[in-house]
Each structure stands twice: as structure tokens, then as C-alpha cells.
Design a protein around this motif. Structure first.
Motif, mmCIF file in Angstrom:
data_model
loop_
_atom_site.group_PDB
_atom_site.id
_atom_site.type_symbol
_atom_site.label_atom_id
_atom_site.label_comp_id
_atom_site.label_asym_id
_atom_site.label_seq_id
_atom_site.Cartn_x
_atom_site.Cartn_y
_atom_site.Cartn_z
ATOM 1 N N GLY A 1 -11.894 8.160 9.389
ATOM 2 C CA GLY A 1 -12.832 8.896 8.537
ATOM 3 C C GLY A 1 -12.268 9.302 7.010
ATOM 4 N N LYS A 2 -10.923 8.536 6.985
ATOM 5 C CA LYS A 2 -10.585 8.907 5.509
ATOM 6 C C LYS A 2 -10.069 7.664 4.935
ATOM 7 N N ASN A 3 -10.324 7.527 3.472
ATOM 8 C CA ASN A 3 -9.480 6.589 2.449
ATOM 9 C C ASN A 3 -8.216 6.931 2.090
ATOM 10 N N VAL A 4 -7.569 6.002 1.961
ATOM 11 C CA VAL A 4 -6.087 5.943 1.555
ATOM 12 C C VAL A 4 -5.817 5.347 0.184
ATOM 13 N N LEU A 5 -5.501 6.066 -0.867
ATOM 14 C CA LEU A 5 -5.179 5.613 -2.288
ATOM 15 C C LEU A 5 -3.698 5.764 -2.686
ATOM 16 N N LEU A 6 -3.081 4.676 -2.740
ATOM 17 C CA LEU A 6 -1.635 4.396 -3.295
ATOM 18 C C LEU A 6 -1.369 3.955 -4.504
ATOM 19 N N MET A 7 -0.915 5.273 -5.553
ATOM 20 C CA MET A 7 -1.240 4.830 -6.931
ATOM 21 C C MET A 7 0.398 4.803 -7.454
ATOM 22 N N SER A 8 0.848 3.864 -8.199
ATOM 23 C CA SER A 8 1.948 3.788 -8.816
ATOM 24 C C SER A 8 2.198 2.446 -9.987
ATOM 25 N N SER A 9 2.991 2.766 -10.811
ATOM 26 C CA SER A 9 3.435 1.418 -11.705
ATOM 27 C C SER A 9 4.683 1.298 -11.156
ATOM 28 N N GLY A 10 5.137 1.689 -10.370
ATOM 29 C CA GLY A 10 6.532 1.499 -9.772
ATOM 30 C C GLY A 10 6.245 0.540 -8.136
ATOM 31 N N ASN A 11 7.239 0.937 -7.337
ATOM 32 C CA ASN A 11 7.150 0.179 -6.132
ATOM 33 C C ASN A 11 7.328 1.213 -5.060
ATOM 34 N N PHE A 12 7.024 2.350 -5.246
ATOM 35 C CA PHE A 12 7.165 3.407 -4.184
ATOM 36 C C PHE A 12 8.624 3.258 -3.516
ATOM 37 N N GLY A 13 9.581 3.121 -4.330
ATOM 38 C CA GLY A 13 11.162 2.906 -3.702
ATOM 39 C C GLY A 13 11.289 1.737 -2.780
ATOM 40 N N GLY A 14 10.534 0.768 -3.057
ATOM 41 C CA GLY A 14 10.574 -0.476 -2.064
ATOM 42 C C GLY A 14 9.742 -0.593 -0.815
ATOM 43 N N ILE A 15 8.832 0.715 -0.711
ATOM 44 C CA ILE A 15 8.154 0.376 0.730
ATOM 45 C C ILE A 15 7.004 -0.951 0.389
ATOM 46 N N ASP A 16 7.014 -1.389 1.608
ATOM 47 C CA ASP A 16 6.205 -2.765 1.808
ATOM 48 C C ASP A 16 4.821 -2.063 2.063
ATOM 49 N N LEU A 17 4.042 -2.145 0.953
ATOM 50 C CA LEU A 17 2.693 -1.504 1.311
ATOM 51 C C LEU A 17 1.494 -2.409 2.065
ATOM 52 N N GLY A 18 1.916 -3.544 2.163
ATOM 53 C CA GLY A 18 1.196 -4.616 2.994
ATOM 54 C C GLY A 18 1.555 -4.257 4.498
ATOM 55 N N ALA A 19 2.829 -4.144 4.845
ATOM 56 C CA ALA A 19 3.129 -3.790 6.199
ATOM 57 C C ALA A 19 2.557 -2.222 6.789
ATOM 58 N N LEU A 20 2.789 -1.252 5.446
ATOM 59 C CA LEU A 20 2.327 0.123 5.871
ATOM 60 C C LEU A 20 0.904 -0.114 6.335
ATOM 61 N N THR A 21 -0.086 -0.919 5.229
ATOM 62 C CA THR A 21 -1.338 -1.104 5.550
ATOM 63 C C THR A 21 -1.658 -1.495 6.981
ATOM 64 N N ASN A 22 -0.893 -2.404 7.401
ATOM 65 C CA ASN A 22 -1.322 -3.200 8.723
ATOM 66 C C ASN A 22 -0.974 -2.077 9.775
ATOM 67 N N LYS A 23 0.215 -1.401 9.625
ATOM 68 C CA LYS A 23 0.668 -0.504 10.743
ATOM 69 C C LYS A 23 -0.453 0.837 10.907
ATOM 70 N N LEU A 24 -0.958 1.086 9.812
ATOM 71 C CA LEU A 24 -2.008 2.167 9.818
ATOM 72 C C LEU A 24 -3.315 1.456 10.306
ATOM 73 N N LEU A 25 -3.708 0.385 9.991
ATOM 74 C CA LEU A 25 -4.979 0.125 10.606
ATOM 75 C C LEU A 25 -4.908 -0.528 12.086
ATOM 76 N N LYS A 26 -3.852 -0.683 12.468
ATOM 77 C CA LYS A 26 -3.544 -0.930 13.889
ATOM 78 C C LYS A 26 -3.905 0.100 15.029
ATOM 79 N N LYS A 27 -3.927 1.409 14.341
ATOM 80 C CA LYS A 27 -4.311 2.567 15.068
ATOM 81 C C LYS A 27 -6.005 2.507 15.614
ATOM 82 N N PHE A 28 -6.662 1.398 14.831
ATOM 83 C CA PHE A 28 -8.214 1.334 15.406
ATOM 84 C C PHE A 28 -8.343 0.145 16.314
ATOM 85 N N GLU A 29 -7.126 -0.561 16.709
ATOM 86 C CA GLU A 29 -7.461 -1.637 17.432
ATOM 87 C C GLU A 29 -7.424 -1.354 18.899
#
Length: 455
Positions: free
Chosen positions: A427-455
Motif C-alpha cells: 500500500g506504499k510507493n518507494v522512491l529512491l533518489m540520487s545522482s550517485g549510486n547509493f554506495g553501490g547498492i544494486d537497486l534492481g536486486a533490491l526491487t526484486n527482493k521487495l516485490l517478492k513479498k507479494f508473491e
């Protein structure tokens, strides 16, 4: 023509090198450090330097031009050799002008929205079959390079206000001498170069004066600072074309523009994107594209890279990444998502990464920018302070600057990633904002892990 690039690996520089190579120029270059995708893309076209480093012996009287990148220093040995030989040395914006001085030049400036407006124009021109050249500050879907130089009669240029080169301290967008100029808005940035807001505003006044006689200035009249700057600038023979928000509606999470009795559904949303769209429409109008053709073409525009880019979604959650990092961009992006999805909560996570954004004297400009978020997170990689040789500060300083006691602060990417992975995002949206790279966090992998909670 034989052209040598000093600091060929830069984002704009390597794209210009490829564009000139494609035009039939002999291109050489050097750099002391090469990152992806520059390395692979230069190699693809056969113009990757064989070794990293600076080699003065590459600089000879046979060169027709030397193009100097911002990454190079004033004591660069290749630059010193070129100066000693009396060779013509260009910054890349100077050379873009040199290659386009006989074309109709459209220059898009502003503190925010430049890339999106430019991308929208390119999308529409491509859609309707117009021939054009371009310079844009992001890799766009459907466009192989960020620079194209051909015999086309018009060029669309994203005009950055940062400095042209280490030996040319003029803002880039002063050098293009546009026939059509666009200013999307003015919000203080680059404080390491423009230490006062007025010195920053002055660069836009000067930009207006570079528009060629008989030219057009398209500007957002919703921005009071910009409107005042336009009113205060004496630019004889320039036609001023102000713009504001179009008529629109939001139904079931879809924004539609209403124009001349027609309704056009859009993929992009938010007031800032609708304003960007109006600027792009007015430019296209000057290039002979009518309103209906424009809106039909722009309805398939899904956004510029990293500008409210949808990473993934479920029935109750969207996850976006965005380039927003300055106060005005942060405020606009957060409000866009909240307005588009008023019944959803918003988790907003942003990284302070640039010199300006990290500067303690500038931090107060962020006051109130995260207030619309239901959860606000600010990340500063502790290594960024070390790299920029700045004194680190803690969360209390940030909460005071943002005027928001609820701001969560992280300076370690592992801790931030763990926190994000454990959030309840239903019931929430997530907004990740940066001109950098969040210290190397893989945002694609993070997204997949978060959305797996709904499977």
C-alpha cells in the motif's frame, strides 16, 4: 579532420568522440582513468586509447583540433603541449557549436528538467520523422549515443550551466548561441562555482543574451525567480514565449492532458513533467509540429533514464528511481508521486552526493522538501565525505537542515540496504533518489527482493 580528445572517457566527451568518428573524422584520445560504459563503447568504434595515461607525444601539429574535457587539469601534459604548439583548443560545448553553427540551434537550459525536455523533443521529432542532430545528458532508449552530428538542419542541445572546461570558466550553455532558447526554472545549484544565488541567476540572464537576433525564448512563467530574471534582462529582438501547466486530469493513477477538446493519456506524471511537456510542445511548434501530432507522439514517451523510472510494481506498490538530488528536484518528484497516488503511503529515500548538496552552508535549502513523504530517509556514504575531503556530520544536523525531526539517517550502504529490505511496503510507493549510486547498492536486486513479498 583529425581531432584529439584530452579526457576522452567522460560521459559527454566519449559520446562526442563517437559522433565525430561516425561523421568520418580521425579521432584519437587519452585519459588517465576509464570507466564503463565509456570503455566498451569507445572500443566498439575502434577509438579506445591503447593505454591509460597522458602522452604529450600524441599532440602534434597535424591535429586540426584538440578538445579538452572537464576532467583534465590545467597542468595536464597534453594540454601544455597543445598550448606550446599553438593548436586550436576547444571545450566540448565550443566544438558542438563549431559543428552546428550553420544549423538552427535549440538550447534547453534550466536548473531542473533539461534532460527530460530534451528527451521529449527528441522522442517527438523521431516519432514524426524529422531529421535532427542532438546533444543530451543521458543515454536514451532508442538512441545509440548521447550526441549526433550529421548534415541535419536542426540540433537540439541540452544546455548545462556548469563550466565548459578547466581553462574556459564560462557556463556551457553560453557557448551554443541558440536560435531558440528554453529555461525551465532557476533553483540555486553548483555553489562551488556560483557562491551566491544572484551569481547563479546571472548566468541565466547572460544565457538569454546569447540567443541570436530574431530568436525565441521559451520559459516557465510559474517560476517567479525566472520570470523576474527574464523581465530584468534586456534582449532586443527576442520573442518571449511563456508557458504554464496544461489542463489535465488524473484517473486511476493515469494522467491525461486535455487539449483542444481531445484527451491524451500519458505515461509520465507530475506537475514538473507536465511543465516540461509544455516546453517541449512549444519547441516542437516552432519546428512545424502541430499540437495534435505532438500529444499523440508524446503519449508513448515513458520518461528519460533515471527520471521517475519505474523499477517494478505490484497491485499496491510502485518502486521508482529518480535522478533527483537538488532541493527543487526533490520537492517536485515527491509531490508528483504523492499527487499521482494520493491513497498510497510514500517511502522516500534520497542520497546526498554532490558537493553542493553536502555543503553545510547549503543544507538549509532542503528545509521542508521531504515533508510530503510518510517515511523520509537520507543517506550519505561516509566514503563520499572522505573523497570530497569534507568534514562529516550526523543525523541531527540533517534533521535540523531538512526541518524534519522524523528523517532517518544512514551513512553505511549495508545498513541502509538492510533497512530497506525489511520495510513493509504494501500500500506504499518507494522512491529512491540520487545522482550517485547509493554506495553501490544494486537497486534492481533490491526491487526484486521487495516485490517478492507479494508473491
Amino acid at each position: 579532420m583529425t581531432v584529439h580528445f584530452i579526457a576522452i572517457g567522460g560521459s559527454a566527451m566519449h559520446n562526442l568522440a563517437i559522433a565525430l568518428h561516425n561523421k568520418g573524422f580521425k579521432v584519437t584520445g587519452s585519459d588517465d582513468v576509464m570507466f564503463e560504459p565509456s570503455r566498451s563503447r569507445l572500443a566498439k568504434y575502434g577509438i579506445l586509447p591503447q593505454q591509460e595515461g597522458w602522452y604529450p607525444e600524441k599532440i602534434t601539429v597535424d591535429l586540426d583540433a584538440v578538445i579538452l574535457g572537464m576532467h583534465a587539469r590545467v597542468d595536464n601534459p597534453e594540454l601544455l603541449k597543445a598550448q606550446e604548439l599553438g593548436l586550436k583548443i576547444y571545450s566540448y560545448p565550443e566544438y558542438i557549436y563549431e559543428q552546428s553553427k550553420d544549423k538552427l540551434r535549440v538550447v534547453i537550459g534550466g536548473s531542473h528538467g533539461k534532460t527530460t525536455i530534451t528527451s521529449m523533443i527528441l522522442h517527438v521529432l523521431n516519432n514524426v520523422g524529422k531529421q535532427f542532430d542532438y546533444l543530451v545528458g543521458a543515454q536514451l532508449k532508442g538512441f545509440e549515443t548521447m550526441v549526433k552530428l550529421t548534415d541535419a538542419p536542426v540540433i537540439i542541445i541540452e544546455g548545462d550551466e556548469y563550466l565548459a572546461s578547466p581553462i574556459d570558466r564560462r557556463p556551457k550553455f553560453h557557448l551554443y548561441k541558440g536560435n531558440i532558447g528554453v529555461i525551465s526554472g532557476i533553483a540555486w545549484d553548483h555553489i562551488n562555482v556560483f557562491p551566491t544565488f544572484d551569481s547563479y541567476i546571472e548566468q541565466f540572464r547572460l544565457f538569454i543574451k546569447t540567443i541570436q537576433p530574431g530568436g525565441k525564448l521559451i520559459f516557465s512563467e510559474d517560476d517567479t525567480v525566472l520570470s523576474e530574471a527574464v523581465a530584468q534582462t534586456q534582449a532586443d529582438g527576442i520573442v518571449e514565449i511563456p508557458y504554464t501547466l496544461p489542463k489535465y486530469q488524473i484517473k486511476e493513477g493515469v494522467t491525461s492532458v486535455i487539449a483542444e477538446g481531445n484527451v491524451y493519456d500519458m505515461h509520465v506524471f507530475g506537475d514538473h513533467n507536465l511543465l516540461n511537456m509544455q516546453a517541449a510542445r512549444l519547441v516542437c511548434e516552432q519546428l512545424g509540429i502541430d499540437s495534435d501530432s505532438f500529444y499523440k507522439a508524446i503519449s508513448s514517451f515513458t520518461g528519460a533514464a533515471r527520471r521517475l523510472e519505474l523499477m517494478g510494481k505490484s497491485d499496491s506498490t510502485n518502486i521508482y528511481k529518480d535522478f533527483a538530488h537538488s532541493p527543487s528536484k526533490l520537492h517536485a518528484t515527491i509531490n508528483a508521486v504523492k499527487t499521482q497516488f494520493p491513497d498510497r503511503g510514500l517511502i522516500a529515500c534520497m542520497e546526498l552526493h554532490t558537493f553542493s548538496s553536502l555543503n553545510k552552508e547549503f543544507l538549509s535549502e532542503y528545509a521542508g522538501t521531504l515533508d510530503a513523504a510518510d517515511m523520509a530517509i537520507v543517506f550519505i556514504d561516509r566514503k563520499t565525505f572522505e573523497q570530497k575531503k569534507m568534514e562529516p556530520y550526523d543525523g541531527s544536523v540533517l534533521r535540523t537542515a531538512f526541518a524534519n525531526k522524523k528523517v532517518l539517517f544512514f551513512n553505511d550502504p549495508t545498513a541502509l540496504q538492510e533497512h530497506l529490505e525489511n520495510l513493509d511496503i504494501e500500500g506504499k510507493n518507494v522512491l529512491l533518489m540520487s545522482s550517485g549510486n547509493f554506495g553501490g547498492i544494486d537497486l534492481g536486486a533490491l526491487t526484486n527482493k521487495l516485490l517478492k513479498k507479494f508473491e
